[in-house]
Design an enzyme around this catalytic site. Structure first.
Site, PDB file in Angstrom:
ATOM      1  N   HIS A  46       0.916  -0.996   0.011  1.00  0.00           N
ATOM      2  CA  HIS A  46      -0.002  -0.045  -0.070  1.00  0.00           C
ATOM      3  C   HIS A  46       0.965   1.447   0.145  1.00  0.00           C
ATOM      4  O   HIS A  46       0.516   2.073  -0.741  1.00  0.00           O
ATOM      5  CB  HIS A  46      -1.001   0.028   1.240  1.00  0.00           C
ATOM      6  CG  HIS A  46      -2.148  -0.689   1.057  1.00  0.00           C
ATOM      7  ND1 HIS A  46      -2.306  -2.168   1.012  1.00  0.00           N
ATOM      8  CD2 HIS A  46      -3.508  -0.141   0.791  1.00  0.00           C
ATOM      9  CE1 HIS A  46      -3.682  -2.393   0.783  1.00  0.00           C
ATOM     10  NE2 HIS A  46      -4.252  -1.273   0.766  1.00  0.00           N
ATOM     11  N   LYS A  52      -9.706  -7.734   8.304  1.00  0.00           N
ATOM     12  CA  LYS A  52     -10.489  -8.304   9.523  1.00  0.00           C
ATOM     13  C   LYS A  52     -10.115  -7.029  10.382  1.00  0.00           C
ATOM     14  O   LYS A  52      -9.196  -6.126  10.211  1.00  0.00           O
ATOM     15  CB  LYS A  52      -9.716  -9.373  10.214  1.00  0.00           C
ATOM     16  CG  LYS A  52      -8.425  -9.641  10.690  1.00  0.00           C
ATOM     17  CD  LYS A  52      -8.135 -10.795  11.421  1.00  0.00           C
ATOM     18  CE  LYS A  52      -6.715 -10.531  11.744  1.00  0.00           C
ATOM     19  NZ  LYS A  52      -5.963 -11.805  12.491  1.00  0.00           N
TER      20      LYS A  52
END
Length: 185
Positions: free
Chosen positions: A38, A103
């Site tokens: 990222h 999550k």
């Protein structure tokens, strides 16, 4: 709460039909990326360079899969904690990223960006990594091979299971779920 089948790429109109708590079965292509990848993607954006894949209307799965055993496409592929991607996600959402899978909860900045950009956040079930891996039909490293397990992979999935945690309307399953069971004195 419904079970909804989607096939990527997914439009804003399609994800607008998803509501918190819906079970989603994803088929098509999803991309993997964790925090190191990222960071590199956002650096490319800041430098005005092209990303290694077309992010528009795609999903990114926050996972660092284990190596595949002989005869397998991929090793265990359970979700990683999503908050580590929070500082990068709004930039990618602004480029048309339609969904994220991981999550844990997301920051308010990311949730606001999902509303603005008509995107969703889905939770994959932690602890079910081996079962999730069975929905992955192919896996190919497409960028940042030097990151090892955190390299960006193009996955072809069939009925990959996830649950809508944040929808395009700003709803949050974690907040709503806790409120449902709160006992007020």
């Amino acid at each position: 709460m419904a079970t909804i089948h989607i096939t990527t790429p997914v439009t804003a109109e399609e994800v607008s039909k998803l509501k918190v708590g819906d079970q989603v079965l994803i088929s098509g292509v999803i991309y993997t990326a964790r925090d190191a990848a990222h960071k590199r993607l956002v650096e490319l954006v800041e430098q005005g360079q092209e990303l290694p894949f077309d992010i528009k209307d795609q999903f990114i799965y926050f996972v660092g899969p284990t190596p595949a055993k002989p005869g397998q496409v991929i090793g265990s592929a359970g979700p990683t904690t999503s908050y580590r991607m929070d500082k990068y996600s709004p930039t990618l959402l602004d480029l048309g990223l339609r969904g994220m899978i991981g999550k844990g909860s997301r920051s308010q900045e990311v949730k606001d960006s999902m509303v603005k950009n008509k995107a969703v956040y889905l939770a994959a079930v932690g602890g079910a990594a081996a079962l999730i891996a069975k929905t992955i039909k192919s896996a190919e490293v497409i960028a940042y091979e030097d990151l090892g397990t955190e390299a960006i992979r193009k996955l072809v999935v069939e009925n990959f299971p996830a649950i809508v945690v944040n929808d395009v309307y700003g709803n949050d399953l974690y907040i709503q779920g806790a409120a449902q069971y709160r006992i007020d004195d």
